[in-house]
Design a protein around this motif. Structure first.
Motif, PDB file in Angstrom:
ATOM      1  N   THR B  47      -7.860  -5.268  -9.348  1.00  0.00           N
ATOM      2  CA  THR B  47      -6.867  -5.851  -8.446  1.00  0.00           C
ATOM      3  C   THR B  47      -5.461  -5.401  -8.824  1.00  0.00           C
ATOM      4  O   THR B  47      -4.644  -5.090  -7.937  1.00  0.00           O
ATOM      5  N   THR B  48      -5.173  -5.336 -10.127  1.00  0.00           N
ATOM      6  CA  THR B  48      -3.848  -4.877 -10.567  1.00  0.00           C
ATOM      7  C   THR B  48      -3.588  -3.463 -10.054  1.00  0.00           C
ATOM      8  O   THR B  48      -2.512  -3.179  -9.518  1.00  0.00           O
ATOM      9  N   THR B  49      -4.589  -2.587 -10.193  1.00  0.00           N
ATOM     10  CA  THR B  49      -4.427  -1.210  -9.716  1.00  0.00           C
ATOM     11  C   THR B  49      -4.194  -1.186  -8.213  1.00  0.00           C
ATOM     12  O   THR B  49      -3.295  -0.497  -7.726  1.00  0.00           O
ATOM     13  N   ILE B  50      -4.995  -1.959  -7.480  1.00  0.00           N
ATOM     14  CA  ILE B  50      -4.862  -1.974  -6.022  1.00  0.00           C
ATOM     15  C   ILE B  50      -3.494  -2.516  -5.609  1.00  0.00           C
ATOM     16  O   ILE B  50      -2.842  -1.991  -4.712  1.00  0.00           O
ATOM     17  N   LYS B  51      -3.028  -3.553  -6.315  1.00  0.00           N
ATOM     18  CA  LYS B  51      -1.698  -4.106  -5.982  1.00  0.00           C
ATOM     19  C   LYS B  51      -0.609  -3.069  -6.239  1.00  0.00           C
ATOM     20  O   LYS B  51       0.371  -3.000  -5.503  1.00  0.00           O
ATOM     21  N   MET B  52      -0.787  -2.256  -7.281  1.00  0.00           N
ATOM     22  CA  MET B  52       0.210  -1.218  -7.538  1.00  0.00           C
ATOM     23  C   MET B  52       0.148  -0.136  -6.451  1.00  0.00           C
ATOM     24  O   MET B  52       1.169   0.404  -6.055  1.00  0.00           O
ATOM     25  N   LEU B  53      -1.066   0.143  -5.968  1.00  0.00           N
ATOM     26  CA  LEU B  53      -1.209   1.098  -4.862  1.00  0.00           C
ATOM     27  C   LEU B  53      -0.439   0.620  -3.638  1.00  0.00           C
ATOM     28  O   LEU B  53       0.195   1.391  -2.941  1.00  0.00           O
ATOM     29  N   MET B  54      -0.544  -0.696  -3.375  1.00  0.00           N
ATOM     30  CA  MET B  54       0.090  -1.262  -2.188  1.00  0.00           C
ATOM     31  C   MET B  54       1.563  -1.585  -2.426  1.00  0.00           C
ATOM     32  O   MET B  54       2.215  -2.172  -1.569  1.00  0.00           O
TER      33      MET B  54
END
Lengths: 224, 303, 135
Positions: B47-54
């Motif tokens: 989730t942390t990675t995905i939030k950084m993507l977004m």
């Protein structure tokens, strides 16, 4: 179109606050009506009804001041509290348009409510044949206080995740500051009108500064 | 087909929360049109990675490129071309389904009303319902509809199926497939449901404790990851693990080794090092492969 | 028709095997069209890229051929090739069985007896727990 739908969204976001504030504004009228009826029953030759009306309208106006804290407080932090800020954050909405819409809606709502209360108060003055309204100094003090409340609540709202803190800060800080200032300066022998002027001037500086800081933070903040 | 070489390009991404590293030196690239399953145990950093993507969270180190653009610079432009379904459904509770749709529609130049209507029917959504009255599954369906109806070039889904019943999961898969098969688009989705990953994904990315463990096409992973079961002859001790060992275990005389670069050489090198009998090569499912990757990492950390 | 997404067999291989079975059984005859990639993807609930890959494998094996703009069709020799592939699959399973027999020291004669018994035994009913049985 984009701004219009954002205004609609931000207005809807504020509807529960708007409802609460209307109840709050009607409350003085209710209380005063009850007192009026009770007094009428007990003693026959009492004060006329428009005096009660005037008292209620002034109380209502004072109560309406807190709207200048509620609406801006809810504008930003309210969305974070119910987590819908995250939903809006990943839509392609520019922060600048989002903040513009929030500012317009909260300013329009709080001004709208207060202006209505002021109008009713003047009406009560007219009905009661009161010639002397508030002085220019009093009007300035009133407007300056509102500016500080709005600015502080907005600024805190931009940093906070709870509208309650922002609203509390917007109401409490100007009051605390005003009381402290009055105590300190009047002890120094400064006359009240001058204290009021100092208070008004600092409010005029603090309010817009906090507002600008809030806008700046909202534009640059990464987290929703 | 596309103006960019990779739909997603992450280089040396790092993020710490106070003293805890959440993502460390994480790099992946995803070619346009690929469907990638993002796997990892809870708290692995998905989730942390995905939030950084977004761009809902800023990285401490490293760079991200989505559709050839930097999300820290042009987040709004990227969001117009990306569909995102977060882990938690946060659509405003006071909105009705129809209101949420017309609200979102305003901000996407590529919004497709026909597709939107199709998805409303497919997901059996009632436009007059308030969002606060929707079940968890229906909320996910609505969020997926909002993410799909503007025909995004990239779709990012953060555990969309978690906690949903199989029927709703099927509907969601249908929705994703209907739009993905009309027009090839890149999809990154994190999931714990291996059946869904195997159905949908071309490749998988496995993350553990914020680090990349593997990125591989699903078929390659299944073809090259094998568990070798053998019996040690009396007194023999396993000497060295074969190349590509991701997990191993001894119980009694039985020795199990899972390797991710299996070939005949693997058997030869096993035999050369240790006295073994009854060597057996076992095929593994994606779930077993994932578990061996994680167990291997955990036992390494314990050792 | 269903695929088993929990299997260790890659899904594209499952689809290749399944389509081969259908061609061998005559469900799809020579020159008949197979479902489109999109249609098959939706029907089986798998990624269209996977269907594409399975069709490529089937084409390479000579079971089907693609006609530009028209779709995918069973090739003229498709049924023969598919039956041959099925034969190979049967052979593989026999070899597995015979291996097992040898390991447990059964003689060739006894293995043959078992084979004859297997040929005589009635067709096993479909196992409801087996996810790969047709639905």
């Amino acid at each position: 179109m984009r701004l219009r739908i954002l205004l609609w969204k931000d207005f809807r976001q504020q509807t529960s606050f708007l409802l609460a504030s209307l109840i709050l504004l009607l409350l003085p009228y209710l209380i005063v009506s009850v007192i009026f009826v009770v007094v009428q029953i007990r003693e026959q030759n009492s004060t006329p009804w428009y005096d009660y009306f005037r008292i209620a309208s002034i109380a209502s106006l004072i109560a309406s001041m807190i709207n200048f804290s509620f609406f801006p407080a809810n504008a930003i932090a309210g969305e974070r509290a119910d987590r819908s800020a995250e939903f809006f954050a990943y839509l392609p909405i520019r922060r600048s348009e989002a903040v513009l819409s929030k500012a317009i809606v909260s300013l329009a709502l709080s001004t709208g409510v207060v202006v209505t209360c002021v109008a009713i108060m003047y009406l009560s003055f007219k009905v009661g044949r009161i010639e002397r309204g508030p002085s220019w100094e009093e009007r300035c003090l009133f407007v300056a206080t509102l500016m500080a409340m709005f600015g502080i609540a907005w600024g805190v709202s931009s940093f906070a995740t709870s509208a309650t803190y922002a609203a509390a800060a917007g109401i409490a800080l100007p009051i605390c500051y005003g009381v402290t200032l009055a105590l300190l300066l009047e002890e120094q022998g400064l006359p009240s009108p001058q204290v009021a002027t100092i208070f008004s001037l600092s409010c005029v500086v603090v309010g817009p500064t906090c507002f600008a800081a809030g806008v700046r933070h909202y534009l640059h903040r990464v987290k929703p | 087909m596309s103006k960019y070489q990779n739909a997603i390009e992450i280089r040396n991404l790092g993020k710490r929360f106070k003293d805890t590293p959440a993502v460390q030196d994480f790099s992946i690239t995803v070619a346009p049109g690929r469907v990638v399953g993002f796997l990892g145990p809870n708290g692995a950093g998905k989730t942390t990675t995905i939030k950084m993507l977004m761009d809902l969270l800023r990285a401490d180190t490293g760079t991200i490129s989505l559709l050839g653009l930097d999300p820290t610079e042009v987040a709004t432009a990227i969001r117009a071309r990306v569909g995102y379904v977060p882990e938690q459904q946060n659509a405003p509770r006071w909105m009705r389904v129809a209101e949420a749709i017309s609200f979102c529609r305003t901000f996407y130049p590529t919004w497709d009303d026909n597709l939107c209507d199709q998805l409303i029917r497919l997901f059996s959504l009632d436009p007059s319902k308030k969002i606060q009255s929707l079940s968890k599954g229906t909320k996910v369906k609505l969020t997926l509809l909002l993410a799909l109806a503007h025909r995004p070039e990239l779709l990012v889904l953060d555990e969309p199926m978690a906690g949903l019943d199989p029927l709703i999961r099927e509907e969601l898969v249908d929705g994703i497939l209907q739009t993905a098969s009309d027009h090839p688009r890149t999809i990154l989705f994190s999931s714990h449901t291996f059946a869904d990953v195997q159905r949908l994904a071309d490749e998988v990315v496995i993350i553990h404790e914020g680090r990349l463990l593997a990125q591989s096409p699903v078929d390659d992973l299944l073809a090259k990851t094998k568990r070798i079961r053998s019996v040690l002859t009396d007194g023999a001790e396993p000497q060295k693990n074969p190349k590509g060992t991701i997990w191993q275990q001894r119980s009694g005389r039985e020795w199990l080794v899972t390797v991710n670069e299996f070939s005949q050489d693997t058997i030869d090198s096993l035999k050369a090092g240790t006295d073994l009998e009854n060597i057996e090569v076992i095929d593994l499912s994606l779930e077993e492969i994932f578990k061996d990757f994680i167990r291997g990492q955990r036992s390494e950390l314990c050792a | 028709m269903a695929v088993n997404p929990d299997s260790h067999i890659p899904i594209y291989e499952q689809i290749v095997e399944h389509v081969c079975g259908l061609i061998a059984a005559g469900v799809y005859r020579a020159d008949e069209a197979l479902p489109s990639v999109r249609g098959m993807a939706l029907q089986l609930r798998v990624n269209p890229n996977t269907i594409q890959r399975a069709y490529q494998e089937l084409e390479r094996g000579g079971f089907i051929r693609t006609r530009k703009g028209l779709g995918v069709f069973v090739s003229t020799q498709g049924a023969t090739s598919a039956q041959k592939k099925t034969e190979n699959a049967i052979l593989e399973r026999f070899v597995e069985g015979i291996d097992l027999g040898r390991k447990t020291k059964l003689g060739p004669a006894r293995i043959q007896t078992v084979f004859r018994r297997a040929m005589r035994s009635p067709r096993r009913p479909a196992d409801p727990n087996d996810k790969r049985t047709e639905t």
